[in-house]
Scaffold this motif. Sequence first.
Motif, PDB file in Angstrom:
ATOM      1  N   ASP A   3       0.839  -1.209   0.000  1.00 25.03           N
ATOM      2  CA  ASP A   3       0.000   0.000   0.000  1.00 25.03           C
ATOM      3  C   ASP A   3       0.870   1.254   0.000  1.00 25.03           C
ATOM      4  O   ASP A   3       0.633   2.189  -0.763  1.00 25.03           O
ATOM      5  CB  ASP A   3      -0.895   0.062   1.245  1.00 25.03           C
ATOM      6  CG  ASP A   3      -1.917  -1.046   1.324  1.00 25.03           C
ATOM      7  OD1 ASP A   3      -2.290  -1.608   0.280  1.00 25.03           O
ATOM      8  OD2 ASP A   3      -2.346  -1.350   2.462  1.00 25.03           O
ATOM      9  N   PHE A   4       1.853   1.270   0.893  1.00 22.68           N
ATOM     10  CA  PHE A   4       2.716   2.433   1.033  1.00 22.68           C
ATOM     11  C   PHE A   4       3.503   2.678  -0.238  1.00 22.68           C
ATOM     12  O   PHE A   4       3.658   3.817  -0.687  1.00 22.68           O
ATOM     13  CB  PHE A   4       3.625   2.267   2.249  1.00 22.68           C
ATOM     14  CG  PHE A   4       4.355   3.522   2.612  1.00 22.68           C
ATOM     15  CD1 PHE A   4       3.674   4.711   2.806  1.00 22.68           C
ATOM     16  CD2 PHE A   4       5.718   3.528   2.762  1.00 22.68           C
ATOM     17  CE1 PHE A   4       4.344   5.876   3.137  1.00 22.68           C
ATOM     18  CE2 PHE A   4       6.403   4.685   3.093  1.00 22.68           C
ATOM     19  CZ  PHE A   4       5.712   5.862   3.288  1.00 22.68           C
ATOM     20  N   SER A   5       3.982   1.620  -0.853  1.00 22.11           N
ATOM     21  CA  SER A   5       4.715   1.732  -2.109  1.00 22.11           C
ATOM     22  C   SER A   5       3.841   2.344  -3.206  1.00 22.11           C
ATOM     23  O   SER A   5       4.296   3.182  -3.980  1.00 22.11           O
ATOM     24  CB  SER A   5       5.216   0.354  -2.544  1.00 22.11           C
ATOM     25  OG  SER A   5       5.797   0.417  -3.820  1.00 22.11           O
ATOM     26  N   ALA A   6       2.591   1.923  -3.249  1.00 19.92           N
ATOM     27  CA  ALA A   6       1.680   2.400  -4.295  1.00 19.92           C
ATOM     28  C   ALA A   6       1.425   3.902  -4.202  1.00 19.92           C
ATOM     29  O   ALA A   6       1.219   4.554  -5.223  1.00 19.92           O
ATOM     30  CB  ALA A   6       0.353   1.644  -4.215  1.00 19.92           C
ATOM     31  N   ILE A   7       1.471   4.464  -2.991  1.00 18.45           N
ATOM     32  CA  ILE A   7       1.166   5.886  -2.868  1.00 18.45           C
ATOM     33  C   ILE A   7       2.400   6.778  -2.879  1.00 18.45           C
ATOM     34  O   ILE A   7       2.277   7.981  -3.030  1.00 18.45           O
ATOM     35  CB  ILE A   7       0.328   6.191  -1.605  1.00 18.45           C
ATOM     36  CG1 ILE A   7       1.074   5.830  -0.321  1.00 18.45           C
ATOM     37  CG2 ILE A   7      -1.019   5.514  -1.668  1.00 18.45           C
ATOM     38  CD1 ILE A   7       0.393   6.298   0.947  1.00 18.45           C
ATOM     39  N   ASN A   8       3.595   6.197  -2.725  1.00 22.85           N
ATOM     40  CA  ASN A   8       4.763   7.068  -2.629  1.00 22.85           C
ATOM     41  C   ASN A   8       5.787   6.917  -3.740  1.00 22.85           C
ATOM     42  O   ASN A   8       6.725   7.695  -3.813  1.00 22.85           O
ATOM     43  CB  ASN A   8       5.440   6.932  -1.262  1.00 22.85           C
ATOM     44  CG  ASN A   8       6.154   5.619  -1.083  1.00 22.85           C
ATOM     45  OD1 ASN A   8       6.537   4.959  -2.031  1.00 22.85           O
ATOM     46  ND2 ASN A   8       6.346   5.232   0.149  1.00 22.85           N
ATOM     47  N   GLY A   9       5.635   5.907  -4.576  1.00 22.28           N
ATOM     48  CA  GLY A   9       6.576   5.748  -5.680  1.00 22.28           C
ATOM     49  C   GLY A   9       7.899   5.112  -5.297  1.00 22.28           C
ATOM     50  O   GLY A   9       8.775   4.953  -6.138  1.00 22.28           O
ATOM     51  N   LEU A  58      18.116  11.639   2.086  1.00 25.72           N
ATOM     52  CA  LEU A  58      17.318  12.770   2.553  1.00 25.72           C
ATOM     53  C   LEU A  58      16.074  12.966   1.696  1.00 25.72           C
ATOM     54  O   LEU A  58      15.001  13.299   2.215  1.00 25.72           O
ATOM     55  CB  LEU A  58      18.162  14.045   2.563  1.00 25.72           C
ATOM     56  CG  LEU A  58      19.238  14.098   3.636  1.00 25.72           C
ATOM     57  CD1 LEU A  58      20.076  15.369   3.479  1.00 25.72           C
ATOM     58  CD2 LEU A  58      18.642  14.036   5.028  1.00 25.72           C
ATOM     59  N   SER A  59      16.200  12.740   0.406  1.00 24.09           N
ATOM     60  CA  SER A  59      15.024  12.920  -0.461  1.00 24.09           C
ATOM     61  C   SER A  59      13.956  11.877  -0.141  1.00 24.09           C
ATOM     62  O   SER A  59      12.766  12.198  -0.098  1.00 24.09           O
ATOM     63  CB  SER A  59      15.413  12.879  -1.933  1.00 24.09           C
ATOM     64  OG  SER A  59      16.011  11.649  -2.267  1.00 24.09           O
ATOM     65  N   LYS A  60      14.354  10.635   0.111  1.00 21.26           N
ATOM     66  CA  LYS A  60      13.378   9.602   0.473  1.00 21.26           C
ATOM     67  C   LYS A  60      12.782   9.888   1.850  1.00 21.26           C
ATOM     68  O   LYS A  60      11.597   9.669   2.071  1.00 21.26           O
ATOM     69  CB  LYS A  60      14.020   8.214   0.453  1.00 21.26           C
ATOM     70  CG  LYS A  60      14.164   7.651  -0.932  1.00 21.26           C
ATOM     71  CD  LYS A  60      14.567   6.197  -0.896  1.00 21.26           C
ATOM     72  CE  LYS A  60      14.649   5.651  -2.300  1.00 21.26           C
ATOM     73  NZ  LYS A  60      15.981   5.412  -2.754  1.00 21.26           N
ATOM     74  N   LEU A  61      13.595  10.371   2.760  1.00 19.33           N
ATOM     75  CA  LEU A  61      13.099  10.717   4.087  1.00 19.33           C
ATOM     76  C   LEU A  61      11.998  11.766   3.973  1.00 19.33           C
ATOM     77  O   LEU A  61      10.941  11.645   4.599  1.00 19.33           O
ATOM     78  CB  LEU A  61      14.238  11.227   4.955  1.00 19.33           C
ATOM     79  CG  LEU A  61      13.858  11.729   6.342  1.00 19.33           C
ATOM     80  CD1 LEU A  61      13.285  10.615   7.202  1.00 19.33           C
ATOM     81  CD2 LEU A  61      15.050  12.369   7.014  1.00 19.33           C
ATOM     82  N   LYS A  62      12.209  12.779   3.164  1.00 24.19           N
ATOM     83  CA  LYS A  62      11.217  13.850   2.982  1.00 24.19           C
ATOM     84  C   LYS A  62       9.937  13.312   2.339  1.00 24.19           C
ATOM     85  O   LYS A  62       8.827  13.635   2.784  1.00 24.19           O
ATOM     86  CB  LYS A  62      11.824  14.967   2.127  1.00 24.19           C
ATOM     87  CG  LYS A  62      10.881  16.107   1.834  1.00 24.19           C
ATOM     88  CD  LYS A  62      10.636  16.974   3.043  1.00 24.19           C
ATOM     89  CE  LYS A  62       9.887  18.224   2.638  1.00 24.19           C
ATOM     90  NZ  LYS A  62       8.724  18.475   3.446  1.00 24.19           N
ATOM     91  N   ILE A  63      10.073  12.476   1.321  1.00 21.28           N
ATOM     92  CA  ILE A  63       8.904  11.875   0.659  1.00 21.28           C
ATOM     93  C   ILE A  63       8.098  11.056   1.658  1.00 21.28           C
ATOM     94  O   ILE A  63       6.873  11.174   1.759  1.00 21.28           O
ATOM     95  CB  ILE A  63       9.341  10.998  -0.532  1.00 21.28           C
ATOM     96  CG1 ILE A  63       9.871  11.865  -1.671  1.00 21.28           C
ATOM     97  CG2 ILE A  63       8.183  10.121  -1.021  1.00 21.28           C
ATOM     98  CD1 ILE A  63      10.591  11.080  -2.757  1.00 21.28           C
ATOM     99  N   ILE A  64       8.783  10.201   2.401  1.00 23.93           N
ATOM    100  CA  ILE A  64       8.115   9.331   3.366  1.00 23.93           C
ATOM    101  C   ILE A  64       7.412  10.164   4.434  1.00 23.93           C
ATOM    102  O   ILE A  64       6.243   9.923   4.750  1.00 23.93           O
ATOM    103  CB  ILE A  64       9.134   8.355   3.993  1.00 23.93           C
ATOM    104  CG1 ILE A  64       9.598   7.336   2.939  1.00 23.93           C
ATOM    105  CG2 ILE A  64       8.546   7.647   5.207  1.00 23.93           C
ATOM    106  CD1 ILE A  64      10.805   6.515   3.364  1.00 23.93           C
ATOM    107  N   ALA A  65       8.103  11.133   4.993  1.00 28.39           N
ATOM    108  CA  ALA A  65       7.503  11.961   6.043  1.00 28.39           C
ATOM    109  C   ALA A  65       6.273  12.705   5.531  1.00 28.39           C
ATOM    110  O   ALA A  65       5.237  12.727   6.197  1.00 28.39           O
ATOM    111  CB  ALA A  65       8.542  12.943   6.576  1.00 28.39           C
ATOM    112  N   ASP A  66       6.380  13.300   4.352  1.00 29.65           N
ATOM    113  CA  ASP A  66       5.245  14.049   3.794  1.00 29.65           C
ATOM    114  C   ASP A  66       4.034  13.147   3.580  1.00 29.65           C
ATOM    115  O   ASP A  66       2.907  13.513   3.927  1.00 29.65           O
ATOM    116  CB  ASP A  66       5.632  14.708   2.470  1.00 29.65           C
ATOM    117  CG  ASP A  66       6.542  15.910   2.650  1.00 29.65           C
ATOM    118  OD1 ASP A  66       6.735  16.364   3.802  1.00 29.65           O
ATOM    119  OD2 ASP A  66       7.082  16.388   1.631  1.00 29.65           O
ATOM    120  N   LEU A  67       4.251  11.971   3.016  1.00 33.04           N
ATOM    121  CA  LEU A  67       3.133  11.079   2.721  1.00 33.04           C
ATOM    122  C   LEU A  67       2.524  10.456   3.970  1.00 33.04           C
ATOM    123  O   LEU A  67       1.348  10.095   3.973  1.00 33.04           O
ATOM    124  CB  LEU A  67       3.564   9.990   1.735  1.00 33.04           C
ATOM    125  CG  LEU A  67       3.807  10.520   0.326  1.00 33.04           C
ATOM    126  CD1 LEU A  67       4.464   9.473  -0.542  1.00 33.04           C
ATOM    127  CD2 LEU A  67       2.503  10.982  -0.313  1.00 33.04           C
TER     128      LEU A  67
END
Length: 70
Positions: free
Chosen positions: A25-31, A49-58
């Motif tokens: 589920d998480f993969s489907a919404i965050n790429g 850092l870019s993945k950290l920001k994506i994960i935190a935002d989502l």
Amino acid sequence: NKSYLQKFAINLKRIRKEKGLTQDDFSAINGISRSTIAMLETVKTDVTLSKLKIIADLMNVSPKDLLDFE
């Protein structure tokens, strides 16, 4: 020393589960691929850092929530 990665992994998995999301589920919404999420949660890869920001935002949390080591 991978202790900070272990704590990140614990927080990532805990927050993901609190949101009621599977890795798929998480993969489907965050790429981010499910395999990368699995590797992050099992400390087999480092978070950028870019993945950290994506994960935190989502997840609607701050990066600090994922990096909270206390």
